[in-house]
Design an enzyme around this catalytic site. Sequence first.
Site: not given
Lengths: 429, 225
Positions: B80, B114, B177
Site C-alpha cells: 500500500c 476509495r 494490506h
Amino acid sequence: MLYFSVPLGKLVRRVSRLRGGGSALPGLVVEKIDPGFMERTLSTLPLGVAVVSGTNGKTTTTKMVVELLESQGLKVFTNRTGSNFTRGVAAALLGDVDWRGRLDADIAVLELDEAHAVHFVNRVPPRYSLLLNVLRDQLDRFGEIDKTAQLLQHIASKTTGTVVLNREDPRVARIADTLDGPEVRYFGLDDSLLSTFPNDDDLRAGPGSPVPALPAKPHADVVLRRVGTEDADFEYDGATVTTGMKLRGVYNIFNAAAALVLARCVAGNGTTATDHGGLLKALSQVAPAFGRGESVVVDGLPLDLVLVKNPSGFRLGLKSFSAAGYATMVAINDNYADGRDMSWLWDVEFDSLREGGVDQVTGSRAYDMALRLQYDDVAVGAVNPEIAPALATFIKGAKDKPKRVFCTYTAMLAIRRELSKITTVEVVS
Amino acid sequence: MNIYGDWGNALVLQQRLRWHGYTPELLEYNVGDEFPADVDLIVGGGGQDSGQLVIQDDLLSRESTLKELAEDGTPMLLICGLYQLFGRFFKTRTGAVIPGIGVLDVETHGTDERLIGNVTVSSTEFGDILGYENHSGQTTLGPGVKPLGTTPKGTGNNSSDGKEGARYRNIVASYLHGSLLPKNPAIADFLIRTAVERKYGSFTPGAPDDHFAVLAREHAARRPR
C-alpha cells in the site's frame, strides 16, 4: 400535522414492537410525516442535548452518563436500545413523549454513531458533546481513521456549550485546536496506565510515529489514576477518591472518567447543586451495557462475554481478564456492523492464551482467527464457523470451568440469542 | 507506516522461517533510525495518507541504499503506502506531488474514489492471491515492472486496467494490506526462499502446517465483495 404525527408514530411503534420488529421503523414513519418532530421535541429540554460519540465505548459510557445524571435528580431521555442513528433517536422519542408530543425530561443524552452524528448535529446542535476515541474499527466504512477524526471534529464544531475530549487520544485531543466556540474539557489517564492504551499509531510505532505527540498535556478535569480488581482511583478537584466499580476492563473504567467530566459539567450548570457523593455512588453501581463485559451463569458457573472490535480493545480484553482457569472461545464475524476487514487481528498478541489454548473458535472468520492463533503458537481445540453448534460444543466440553468468550458485535448478538435458550440473559429494550 | 495489520506480514515471515528451520532476527526501522547494515529481507507497510508526508524525507534520504538493495536482488514486500512511495511519485488529489524513490517504475494519482473490499488476484507465479484492499491512490505500471496479477474480483492498482500489484526483481508490491501473507503462504515462502538462498546458497524447506491457511483461503474465496 403536529397533532396526529405523534399518536400515529406511537401506534406504529406499538405495532412494530408487537411484530418484534426493529426500533427504527416508527422513527422513519414520524420523520416522513412530521420532519420537524425530533428537533422540535428536543428543543424543549431545559438542559439541551448531550451527544456521546467515538469509535468505541459509546453504549456503556452513555449508560454511565445517564445514571450519573439521574443520581443528581435529573430526568434524562436517552436512546437506550443502542439504535444510534437519527431514526433511532426519533423512534426512542416516540416511546417517551406523551400523546401530545411532550417530553418530560431535563436533558437528552444520546449515543450517536460517528457518521450519523454528523447529520444529527446539523439538525440539532448539541449543548454538550463527549468524544471518546478514534480507533481502527470500520475502516471499510470510513477509509482512513483520519476521516473518522474529521467526523468527530464536526460534532465538536456544532456543539454550543462544552466539548469533552479524551486527552490521551491524539486524534481526539487535537480537535480542541480547531474550535473557537465551545468550552473544552478533558478526561485523562495516569502515565502509569498509558501503556495499557496503545492507540493505532503506537501499536508498532517507534520514535518516528506518524502522529506527533502533543507538546504539553492539557489539564484534565478527571484523571483515572489507578484500576484495581474491584475499585478504581479518580482524581478531580485536586483530590484522589477511591470508588468500588462493578464495571470490568480498564477501557470501561477510563470511560467512567469521561462520563464523570460530562456529568459534572451538566450538573454544575443545572438547577441542582452537584452532589459528589451521589455521583460516586452511582458510578460504583453502573453495570455494563448489554454484551459489554457481561457475565451470565451457565451450568452454575460464569460465562463472560467480552466484546472485541479493534486491536486495542482485544489487547485490553486479554490483559484485563486472566486466562488461567478459564475455558476460552473466540467468535469473529465480519458482517457490516463488525467491519468487513479483519486484518487488525494481526495486531493483537495472543501469547496470554498460549498456556491454556483456545477451546473453540467460531464465526464467519473462524479460520482466519484459528490461523492467527496458530502463528502465535496458541493451540486451538475446535473450529466451526457456525456459532450455535460451536457454542454448544464449547459449553459441553467445559462443563466444570468458568468460561470466557471474546466476540465481535454480531457474534455477540448471536451468542446471546443462543444463551437465552439455556439461561437468563438480561434483555434491554 | 503500519496501521492496517501489516505487522502480520512480519509475524508470518518470522514464524515460517522458524518452521523451515531458521532463526530470524527482526530489525525495526523507524524515521531517523540508523539503517541496518546486514539486511536479508525488507517488509514495508501502509498507513494514512498523512503518514506518507511524515516519512517522505527520511525515505528519500535512503533512496540510494534501497535502490542498491533492490537491484542486488534483496527480497522485499511493499504494501500500500510504501508500494506507492517506492514508485516514482504520488500525486495527491490537490495536485501536490510526493516524490517516491523510484525503485519501481510506477506512478500513483490520488482520487476521490476509495477502492475498498475483498480482492482475488490471479497470478501465474503464486496462484490465486486472496486479500483486502483499501486505497484512494490509483497506480499505473510503467514498462519496467510487471503486474503481480490480474483481478477477477476486486479492483487492484486502478479502476481501469484490472491489474494488481507490481513485480520487479525479488520485490512483491501490492495494495492487499494486512493479511496478505497469512492467507498467501506461497508469497511468504517465495520471499523466504529467496532470502535464504541469497544468504546461504541453498534453501531446504520445512513442512509448515497450512491447513488453517487453506481453509481460510477457501472461505475467503467464497466471500462476497
